[in-house]
Design an enzyme around this catalytic site. Structure first.
Site, short mmCIF file in Angstrom:
data_model
loop_
_atom_site.label_atom_id
_atom_site.label_comp_id
_atom_site.label_asym_id
_atom_site.label_seq_id
_atom_site.Cartn_x
_atom_site.Cartn_y
_atom_site.Cartn_z
N ASP A 89 46.26 45.11 34.86
CA ASP A 89 46.45 44.50 36.20
C ASP A 89 47.51 43.11 36.14
OD1 ASP A 89 46.34 44.34 38.80
OD2 ASP A 89 44.50 43.05 39.09
N GLU A 90 48.08 42.86 37.11
CA GLU A 90 49.23 41.76 37.25
C GLU A 90 50.06 41.98 35.90
OE1 GLU A 90 49.13 39.99 39.62
OE2 GLU A 90 47.07 39.97 40.52
N ALA A 91 50.64 42.84 36.06
CA ALA A 91 51.62 43.08 34.78
C ALA A 91 52.85 42.31 34.78
CB ALA A 91 52.17 44.54 35.11
#
Ligand code: ZN
Length: 197
Positions: A89-91
């Protein structure tokens, strides 16, 4: 399209869009379905993002999934060794090394699901998502709702003036806007006035 049974060959899925577009919600949905299928699932997020929880990914509609905070993309390789499915997530808070990491995981037969912002607060492509889109097998663009006009929104409006590209925050600092309603402040970019177009 994404209900394909694993065949031993890996692939990369990217879920991208503006803030408040449901990226994390969609990531959690896919990871939970993989768990129901009894696949070994492991989830990561960057250490920088501690907005809602240190060891969970949390969507704006309060879906949660435990996750391991990592300081760099490279740490993921060793930690994900025994997993069938790897969620990230939140790459956008990782650097471009994430692209090679995802490629290696997929080359080793893993299903890699990456969620992140595709544009920064100025509407510019936000690395490493553009590079991931180029190598991914499956791409999902999520749209939010523009808070000004109600149109589908794919941009993130920053509500404070801060020239730094990364300012971690949520609805107190950002809101979803459509292309038409998105505003870029003059003094928020070092390049000058042209960016206000
Ligand atoms: Zn709008």
């Amino acid at each position: 399209m994404l209900s394909i049974a694993p065949t031993g060959s890996g692939w990369i899925e990217v879920i991208c869009g503006s803030m408040f577009s449901g990226k994390t919600e969609e990531l959690i949905r896919r990871l939970k379905r993989a768990e129901i299928a009894r696949l070994r699932v492991i989830t990561f997020k960057p250490k920088i993002d501690t907005r809602f929880s240190l060891d969970q990914i949390v969507s704006h509609n309060e879906q949660k999934k435990s996750s391991i905070p990592v300081g760099s993309a490279k740490e993921i390789l060793a930690l994900a060794k025994n997993a069938d499915v790897v969620g990230i997530d939140e790459a956008q808070f990782f650097d471009n090394a994430l692209v090679d990491v995802c490629q290696e995981l997929a080359n080793h037969g893993k299903r890699v699901i990456v969620a992140g912002l595709d544009q920064d607060y100025r509407g510019k492509p936000f690395e490493p998502i553009p590079q991931l889109l180029a190598v991914a097998e499956y791409i999902t663009k999520t749209l939010a709702i523009c808070v000004k006009c109600g149109a589908p929104a794919n941009r993130t409006q920053r509500l404070i003036q801060d020239p730094n590209r990364v300012v971690v925050g949520s609805s107190e600092l950002y809101e979803a806007r459509c292309r038409h309603c998105h505003e870029i402040y003059n003094n928020s970019t070092p390049e000058g006035d042209n960016n206000n177009l």
